[in-house]
Design an enzyme around this catalytic site. Structure first.
Site, PDB file in Angstrom:
ATOM      1  N   LYS A 115       0.840  -1.215   0.000  1.00 33.50           N
ATOM      2  CA  LYS A 115       0.000   0.000   0.000  1.00 33.50           C
ATOM      3  C   LYS A 115       0.862   1.247   0.000  1.00 33.50           C
ATOM      4  O   LYS A 115       0.470   2.261  -0.567  1.00 33.50           O
ATOM      5  CB  LYS A 115      -0.985  -0.003   1.176  1.00 33.50           C
ATOM      6  CG  LYS A 115      -1.987  -1.147   1.051  1.00 33.50           C
ATOM      7  CD  LYS A 115      -3.420  -0.768   1.323  1.00 33.50           C
ATOM      8  CE  LYS A 115      -4.323  -1.878   0.819  1.00 33.50           C
ATOM      9  NZ  LYS A 115      -5.703  -1.787   1.120  1.00 33.50           N
ATOM     10  N   LYS A 197      -3.637 -10.636  -6.953  1.00 33.92           N
ATOM     11  CA  LYS A 197      -4.985 -10.909  -6.428  1.00 33.92           C
ATOM     12  C   LYS A 197      -6.002  -9.916  -7.011  1.00 33.92           C
ATOM     13  O   LYS A 197      -5.659  -8.772  -7.327  1.00 33.92           O
ATOM     14  CB  LYS A 197      -5.007 -10.886  -4.896  1.00 33.92           C
ATOM     15  CG  LYS A 197      -4.997  -9.528  -4.268  1.00 33.92           C
ATOM     16  CD  LYS A 197      -5.483  -9.585  -2.817  1.00 33.92           C
ATOM     17  CE  LYS A 197      -5.648  -8.158  -2.320  1.00 33.92           C
ATOM     18  NZ  LYS A 197      -6.460  -7.970  -1.169  1.00 33.92           N
ATOM     19  N   LYS A 200     -10.226  -4.462  -5.080  1.00 31.69           N
ATOM     20  CA  LYS A 200     -11.178  -3.360  -5.305  1.00 31.69           C
ATOM     21  C   LYS A 200     -10.515  -2.191  -6.008  1.00 31.69           C
ATOM     22  O   LYS A 200     -11.132  -1.501  -6.797  1.00 31.69           O
ATOM     23  CB  LYS A 200     -11.640  -2.799  -3.949  1.00 31.69           C
ATOM     24  CG  LYS A 200     -12.599  -3.621  -3.177  1.00 31.69           C
ATOM     25  CD  LYS A 200     -13.004  -2.799  -1.929  1.00 31.69           C
ATOM     26  CE  LYS A 200     -13.285  -3.680  -0.747  1.00 31.69           C
ATOM     27  NZ  LYS A 200     -12.320  -3.574   0.334  1.00 31.69           N
TER      28      LYS A 200
HETATM   29  N1  AQP Z   1      -8.750 -11.609  -4.285  1.00 32.35           N
HETATM   30  C1  AQP Z   1      -9.159 -12.036  -3.112  1.00 32.35           C
HETATM   31  N2  AQP Z   1      -9.360 -13.362  -2.911  1.00 32.35           N
HETATM   32  C2  AQP Z   1      -9.785 -13.819  -1.690  1.00 32.35           C
HETATM   33  N3  AQP Z   1     -10.041 -13.005  -0.642  1.00 32.35           N
HETATM   34  C3  AQP Z   1      -9.861 -11.679  -0.815  1.00 32.35           C
HETATM   35  N4  AQP Z   1     -10.024 -10.615   0.011  1.00 32.35           N
HETATM   36  C4  AQP Z   1      -9.694  -9.485  -0.646  1.00 32.35           C
HETATM   37  N5  AQP Z   1      -9.320  -9.770  -1.901  1.00 32.35           N
HETATM   38  C5  AQP Z   1      -9.409 -11.137  -2.040  1.00 32.35           C
HETATM   39  C6  AQP Z   1     -10.515 -10.710   1.379  1.00 32.35           C
HETATM   40  O1  AQP Z   1     -11.615  -9.808   1.487  1.00 32.35           O
HETATM   41  C7  AQP Z   1     -11.634  -9.232   2.798  1.00 32.35           C
HETATM   42  C8  AQP Z   1     -11.749  -7.738   2.632  1.00 32.35           C
HETATM   43  O2  AQP Z   1     -10.658  -7.067   3.024  1.00 32.35           O
HETATM   44  P1  AQP Z   1     -10.481  -5.504   3.035  1.00 32.35           P
HETATM   45  O3  AQP Z   1     -11.724  -4.793   2.743  1.00 32.35           O
HETATM   46  O4  AQP Z   1      -9.799  -5.178   4.294  1.00 32.35           O
HETATM   47  O5  AQP Z   1      -9.574  -5.178   1.832  1.00 32.35           O
HETATM   48  P2  AQP Z   1      -8.412  -5.844   1.102  1.00 32.35           P
HETATM   49  O6  AQP Z   1      -7.956  -7.141   1.655  1.00 32.35           O
HETATM   50  O7  AQP Z   1      -7.343  -4.816   0.960  1.00 32.35           O
HETATM   51  O8  AQP Z   1      -9.221  -6.113  -0.233  1.00 32.35           O
HETATM   52  P3  AQP Z   1      -9.058  -5.466  -1.618  1.00 32.35           P
HETATM   53  O9  AQP Z   1     -10.239  -5.868  -2.417  1.00 32.35           O
HETATM   54  O10 AQP Z   1      -7.727  -5.822  -2.200  1.00 32.35           O
HETATM   55  O11 AQP Z   1      -9.133  -3.917  -1.359  1.00 32.35           O
HETATM   56  P4  AQP Z   1      -8.079  -2.795  -1.759  1.00 32.35           P
HETATM   57  O12 AQP Z   1      -7.987  -2.852  -3.246  1.00 32.35           O
HETATM   58  O13 AQP Z   1      -8.730  -1.555  -1.251  1.00 32.35           O
HETATM   59  O14 AQP Z   1      -6.793  -3.123  -1.098  1.00 32.35           O
HETATM   60  C9  AQP Z   1     -10.400  -9.761   3.513  1.00 32.35           C
HETATM   61  O15 AQP Z   1     -10.751 -10.882   4.301  1.00 32.35           O
HETATM   62  C10 AQP Z   1      -9.499 -10.198   2.399  1.00 32.35           C
HETATM   63  O16 AQP Z   1      -8.612 -11.226   2.772  1.00 32.35           O
END
Ligand code: AQP
Length: 334
Positions: A115, A197, A200
């Protein structure tokens, strides 16, 4: 332990709309655990502040996420769905646990490295201490399990280390939580780069399928998914694109990998991508319908928010009082 029932805790940041990765990797497992556990599922709006947000968009995303949890199958009358920022114990415990977490531990977190490289102009202290707030979220509710995707495993490990450290110094205070990570859904990969992965915040709109995408968009994204050379639908490490699509198809149809390989023997990537797109759209459609229905009933949602905030606050404050006492803070007269 707070009571005899085991506790499941998890949260998602209220930024943007959820992806298929968030749904299959986390939310769908929350629903599976709902019958067996006492559940607390938060909208992690405080975590969202680690990246600069437009206030109006953040408010809308947070409300939508609340409704989406319910639409995805979490009955808010049975599951405590609440806003992290409505329970001040999260921020208070995070401060205390900051004093039990080492800079070296936080420096090793891969999410911080990722990040901060993506937000080079805003590497703030919140981004660095993010895992401590996450540990506080989990430990406040004495969670036994935390259903997350594989990307959160390292944060779960630091949560366990902090809990054990605190328990060793002050005697048993926190339940040490276990991660709950589904096998095939642990990491849903980007449709445009299967080494990365699905996320979002991906800049490429074709990389992620969103829970609010309509059927045509979903099918188009799967049709455009990057696949590997060759033409056979087989599950193999040297075919990461097809492997990802098989994982997704298997999760939404409940078919095994062998059944899928058999179903598509002799067929090409085009047929398979179409089938995956249709299966995903069929899985998501009822969630969207329910979401639209629930959104109309603002009063009902407001009532649930109020009741669940109070419930979360009750349990969180119970742990916080215990922690404050153990570290030597004077109890506030009541
Ligand atoms: N690609 C993925 N496959 C499986 N699990 C996933 N998670 C996120 N992406 C995948 C799981 O979703 C939950 C949400 O976590 P978060 O909102 O804290 O954000 P994150 O992990 O940072 O998810 P993103 O989608 O990648 O958001 P951004 O792009 O904002 O960083 C967690 O349980 C995560 O493991």
């Amino acid at each position: 332990m707070l009571n005899d029932e085991k506790v499941s805790y998890s949260a998602m940041q209220s930024t943007g709309t959820l992806t298929l990765g968030n749904y299959l990797g986390a939310l769908d497992n929350w629903v599976k655990l709902a019958d067996e556990y006492m559940t607390f599922y938060a909208i992690a709006d405080l975590h969202s502040l680690t990246v600069r947000q437009n206030p109006a968009d953040l408010r809308k995303s947070a409300r939508d996420l609340y409704t989406l949890y319910a639409a995805a199958g979490l009955d808010p009358e049975e599951n405590c769905i609440y806003f992290q920022s409505h329970v001040s114990a999260h921020a208070e415990l995070a401060w205390i646990l900051n004093c039990f977490t080492y800079m070296g531990e936080l420096n090793r977190m891969t999410q911080f490295k990722d990040k901060s490289s993506k937000n080079a102009d805003n590497i703030n202290a919140g981004l660095f201490t993010y895992p401590v707030l996450m540990a506080s979220d989990i430990l406040l509710y004495q969670a036994d399990v935390v259903p997350v995707g594989a990307d959160q495993k390292q944060h779960l490990e630091i949560t366990r280390d902090i809990a054990e450290r605190f328990n060793n110094i002050y005697s048993e205070t926190f339940t040490v939580p276990e991660p709950y990570i589904g096998e095939a859904t642990a990491k849903i990969m980007s449709l445009q780069d299967p080494e990365k992965k699905m996320s979002k915040s991906d800049d490429n709109p074709n990389a992620s399928v969103f829970l609010m995408d309509d059927k045509d968009t979903i099918i188009r994204k799967f049709k455009r998914a990057i696949t590997d050379s060759g033409s056979e639908i087989v599950y193999s490490d040297d075919k990461p694109g097809i492997q990802n699509l098989i994982n997704i198809y298997s999760c939404v149809t409940k078919k095994s990998v062998e059944e899928i390989e058999k179903e598509f023997a002799g067929k090409g990537y085009g047929d398979f991508k179409m089938a995956v797109g249709e299966a995903v759209a069929a899985r998501i459609e009822p969630i969207q319908q329910k979401f639209n229905e629930l959104q109309k009933d603002k009063e009902y949602i407001e009532k649930l928010i109020k009741e669940n905030d109070e419930k979360a606050e009750y349990f969180a404050n119970k742990t916080l009082r215990k922690v404050k006492k153990k570290v030597g803070l004077i109890e506030r007269p009541r």
